[in-house]
Design a protein around this motif. Structure first.
Motif, PDB file in Angstrom:
ATOM      1  N   ILE A  58       0.836  -1.200   0.000  1.00 58.34           N
ATOM      2  CA  ILE A  58       0.000   0.000   0.000  1.00 58.34           C
ATOM      3  C   ILE A  58       0.872   1.251   0.000  1.00 58.34           C
ATOM      4  O   ILE A  58       0.609   2.205  -0.743  1.00 58.34           O
ATOM      5  CB  ILE A  58      -0.965  -0.001   1.207  1.00 58.34           C
ATOM      6  N   LEU A  59       1.936   1.247   0.815  1.00 58.37           N
ATOM      7  CA  LEU A  59       2.844   2.388   0.841  1.00 58.37           C
ATOM      8  C   LEU A  59       3.512   2.567  -0.517  1.00 58.37           C
ATOM      9  O   LEU A  59       3.639   3.695  -1.008  1.00 58.37           O
ATOM     10  CB  LEU A  59       3.893   2.212   1.941  1.00 58.37           C
ATOM     11  N   ALA A  60       3.916   1.498  -1.142  1.00 64.23           N
ATOM     12  CA  ALA A  60       4.546   1.585  -2.463  1.00 64.23           C
ATOM     13  C   ALA A  60       3.586   2.208  -3.478  1.00 64.23           C
ATOM     14  O   ALA A  60       3.993   3.063  -4.271  1.00 64.23           O
ATOM     15  CB  ALA A  60       4.998   0.209  -2.933  1.00 64.23           C
ATOM     16  N   ARG A  61       2.325   1.803  -3.453  1.00 62.48           N
ATOM     17  CA  ARG A  61       1.343   2.388  -4.361  1.00 62.48           C
ATOM     18  C   ARG A  61       1.205   3.889  -4.127  1.00 62.48           C
ATOM     19  O   ARG A  61       1.121   4.677  -5.075  1.00 62.48           O
ATOM     20  CB  ARG A  61      -0.019   1.712  -4.192  1.00 62.48           C
ATOM     21  N   LEU A  62       1.186   4.287  -2.863  1.00 63.60           N
ATOM     22  CA  LEU A  62       1.097   5.701  -2.512  1.00 63.60           C
ATOM     23  C   LEU A  62       2.319   6.462  -3.019  1.00 63.60           C
ATOM     24  O   LEU A  62       2.199   7.543  -3.602  1.00 63.60           O
ATOM     25  CB  LEU A  62       0.960   5.861  -0.992  1.00 63.60           C
ATOM     26  N   LEU A  63       3.494   5.891  -2.818  1.00 65.17           N
ATOM     27  CA  LEU A  63       4.730   6.538  -3.262  1.00 65.17           C
ATOM     28  C   LEU A  63       4.774   6.661  -4.782  1.00 65.17           C
ATOM     29  O   LEU A  63       5.216   7.685  -5.317  1.00 65.17           O
ATOM     30  CB  LEU A  63       5.941   5.764  -2.739  1.00 65.17           C
ATOM     31  N   ILE A  64       4.314   5.656  -5.483  1.00 62.39           N
ATOM     32  CA  ILE A  64       4.251   5.713  -6.946  1.00 62.39           C
ATOM     33  C   ILE A  64       3.320   6.845  -7.369  1.00 62.39           C
ATOM     34  O   ILE A  64       3.646   7.634  -8.255  1.00 62.39           O
ATOM     35  CB  ILE A  64       3.801   4.361  -7.536  1.00 62.39           C
ATOM     36  N   LYS A  65       2.182   6.921  -6.729  1.00 62.09           N
ATOM     37  CA  LYS A  65       1.207   7.971  -7.030  1.00 62.09           C
ATOM     38  C   LYS A  65       1.830   9.358  -6.836  1.00 62.09           C
ATOM     39  O   LYS A  65       1.521  10.286  -7.585  1.00 62.09           O
ATOM     40  CB  LYS A  65      -0.017   7.808  -6.131  1.00 62.09           C
ATOM     41  N   GLN A  66       2.727   9.482  -5.861  1.00 60.41           N
ATOM     42  CA  GLN A  66       3.369  10.756  -5.560  1.00 60.41           C
ATOM     43  C   GLN A  66       4.636  10.986  -6.390  1.00 60.41           C
ATOM     44  O   GLN A  66       5.312  11.988  -6.213  1.00 60.41           O
ATOM     45  CB  GLN A  66       3.722  10.826  -4.071  1.00 60.41           C
ATOM     46  N   GLY A  67       4.957  10.056  -7.269  1.00 61.73           N
ATOM     47  CA  GLY A  67       6.135  10.211  -8.114  1.00 61.73           C
ATOM     48  C   GLY A  67       7.447   9.874  -7.420  1.00 61.73           C
ATOM     49  O   GLY A  67       8.511  10.302  -7.847  1.00 61.73           O
ATOM     50  N   ARG A  68       7.392   9.065  -6.385  1.00 68.45           N
ATOM     51  CA  ARG A  68       8.568   8.688  -5.601  1.00 68.45           C
ATOM     52  C   ARG A  68       8.926   7.227  -5.890  1.00 68.45           C
ATOM     53  O   ARG A  68       8.923   6.368  -5.026  1.00 68.45           O
ATOM     54  CB  ARG A  68       8.284   8.932  -4.122  1.00 68.45           C
ATOM     55  N   ALA A  69       9.266   6.978  -7.143  1.00 70.98           N
ATOM     56  CA  ALA A  69       9.477   5.616  -7.635  1.00 70.98           C
ATOM     57  C   ALA A  69      10.647   4.908  -6.957  1.00 70.98           C
ATOM     58  O   ALA A  69      10.573   3.712  -6.687  1.00 70.98           O
ATOM     59  CB  ALA A  69       9.680   5.633  -9.143  1.00 70.98           C
ATOM     60  N   THR A  70      11.726   5.614  -6.676  1.00 68.19           N
ATOM     61  CA  THR A  70      12.897   4.973  -6.060  1.00 68.19           C
ATOM     62  C   THR A  70      12.543   4.421  -4.690  1.00 68.19           C
ATOM     63  O   THR A  70      12.904   3.293  -4.349  1.00 68.19           O
ATOM     64  CB  THR A  70      14.056   5.984  -5.940  1.00 68.19           C
ATOM     65  N   GLU A  71      11.820   5.213  -3.923  1.00 72.17           N
ATOM     66  CA  GLU A  71      11.392   4.762  -2.597  1.00 72.17           C
ATOM     67  C   GLU A  71      10.406   3.604  -2.711  1.00 72.17           C
ATOM     68  O   GLU A  71      10.473   2.634  -1.952  1.00 72.17           O
ATOM     69  CB  GLU A  71      10.708   5.933  -1.869  1.00 72.17           C
ATOM     70  N   ALA A  72       9.502   3.710  -3.661  1.00 70.32           N
ATOM     71  CA  ALA A  72       8.514   2.649  -3.870  1.00 70.32           C
ATOM     72  C   ALA A  72       9.209   1.345  -4.237  1.00 70.32           C
ATOM     73  O   ALA A  72       8.841   0.275  -3.748  1.00 70.32           O
ATOM     74  CB  ALA A  72       7.536   3.052  -4.965  1.00 70.32           C
ATOM     75  N   ARG A  73      10.229   1.439  -5.067  1.00 66.63           N
ATOM     76  CA  ARG A  73      10.962   0.256  -5.512  1.00 66.63           C
ATOM     77  C   ARG A  73      11.515  -0.530  -4.315  1.00 66.63           C
ATOM     78  O   ARG A  73      11.431  -1.754  -4.274  1.00 66.63           O
ATOM     79  CB  ARG A  73      12.099   0.669  -6.444  1.00 66.63           C
ATOM     80  N   SER A  74      12.059   0.164  -3.332  1.00 69.79           N
ATOM     81  CA  SER A  74      12.642  -0.538  -2.178  1.00 69.79           C
ATOM     82  C   SER A  74      11.577  -1.305  -1.399  1.00 69.79           C
ATOM     83  O   SER A  74      11.831  -2.417  -0.926  1.00 69.79           O
ATOM     84  CB  SER A  74      13.403   0.424  -1.270  1.00 69.79           C
ATOM     85  N   HIS A  75      10.381  -0.749  -1.295  1.00 71.43           N
ATOM     86  CA  HIS A  75       9.304  -1.450  -0.587  1.00 71.43           C
ATOM     87  C   HIS A  75       8.783  -2.627  -1.408  1.00 71.43           C
ATOM     88  O   HIS A  75       8.482  -3.688  -0.851  1.00 71.43           O
ATOM     89  CB  HIS A  75       8.177  -0.481  -0.232  1.00 71.43           C
ATOM     90  N   LEU A  76       8.691  -2.450  -2.704  1.00 68.32           N
ATOM     91  CA  LEU A  76       8.240  -3.546  -3.566  1.00 68.32           C
ATOM     92  C   LEU A  76       9.238  -4.698  -3.543  1.00 68.32           C
ATOM     93  O   LEU A  76       8.846  -5.868  -3.481  1.00 68.32           O
ATOM     94  CB  LEU A  76       8.029  -3.043  -4.993  1.00 68.32           C
ATOM     95  N   GLU A  77      10.519  -4.378  -3.572  1.00 68.84           N
ATOM     96  CA  GLU A  77      11.540  -5.426  -3.502  1.00 68.84           C
ATOM     97  C   GLU A  77      11.492  -6.145  -2.161  1.00 68.84           C
ATOM     98  O   GLU A  77      11.676  -7.361  -2.089  1.00 68.84           O
ATOM     99  CB  GLU A  77      12.914  -4.830  -3.770  1.00 68.84           C
ATOM    100  N   ALA A  78      11.208  -5.405  -1.094  1.00 69.17           N
ATOM    101  CA  ALA A  78      11.085  -6.031   0.228  1.00 69.17           C
ATOM    102  C   ALA A  78       9.906  -6.999   0.260  1.00 69.17           C
ATOM    103  O   ALA A  78       9.990  -8.073   0.862  1.00 69.17           O
ATOM    104  CB  ALA A  78      10.932  -4.963   1.310  1.00 69.17           C
ATOM    105  N   VAL A  79       8.809  -6.627  -0.389  1.00 68.29           N
ATOM    106  CA  VAL A  79       7.647  -7.528  -0.463  1.00 68.29           C
ATOM    107  C   VAL A  79       8.037  -8.818  -1.177  1.00 68.29           C
ATOM    108  O   VAL A  79       7.710  -9.918  -0.734  1.00 68.29           O
ATOM    109  CB  VAL A  79       6.455  -6.853  -1.192  1.00 68.29           C
ATOM    110  N   MET A  80       8.765  -8.692  -2.253  1.00 64.80           N
ATOM    111  CA  MET A  80       9.138  -9.863  -3.040  1.00 64.80           C
ATOM    112  C   MET A  80      10.132 -10.765  -2.321  1.00 64.80           C
ATOM    113  O   MET A  80      10.117 -11.971  -2.507  1.00 64.80           O
ATOM    114  CB  MET A  80       9.729  -9.418  -4.377  1.00 64.80           C
TER     115      MET A  80
END
Length: 79
Positions: free
Chosen positions: A28-50
């Motif tokens: 959910i945080l990654a989706r929010l960060l993507i929406k805000q244009g913060r892709a680098t931060e979102a990437r770290s959370h998505l990788e943690a999920v995986m």
């Protein structure tokens, strides 16, 4: 649902800090960060999920959270 994004981010980060295996909060945080244009931060959370070793809800992680993280990562611009 039109809530306060700043407040949502605070609560999601608190949830993750309290339990780093909370993959749904990371997603959910990654989706929010993507929406805000913060892709680098979102990437770290998505990788943690995986890469989580012992998710709280293995079935949901395998069937919902991990596939969603993979999909979102593929959609992010290359860094």
């Amino acid at each position: 649902l039109g809530g306060d994004e700043t407040e949502a981010e605070i609560y999601l980060r608190r949830a993750i800090k309290a339990d780093e295996r909370y993959t749904n909060a990371r997603l959910i945080l990654a989706r929010l960060l993507i929406k805000q244009g913060r892709a680098t931060e979102a990437r770290s959370h998505l990788e943690a999920v995986m890469q989580i070793d012992h998710p709280h809800y293995p079935y949901a992680w395998k069937r919902i959270f991990r596939p969603e993280a993979v999909r979102l990562l593929k959609a992010l611009p290359s860094s």
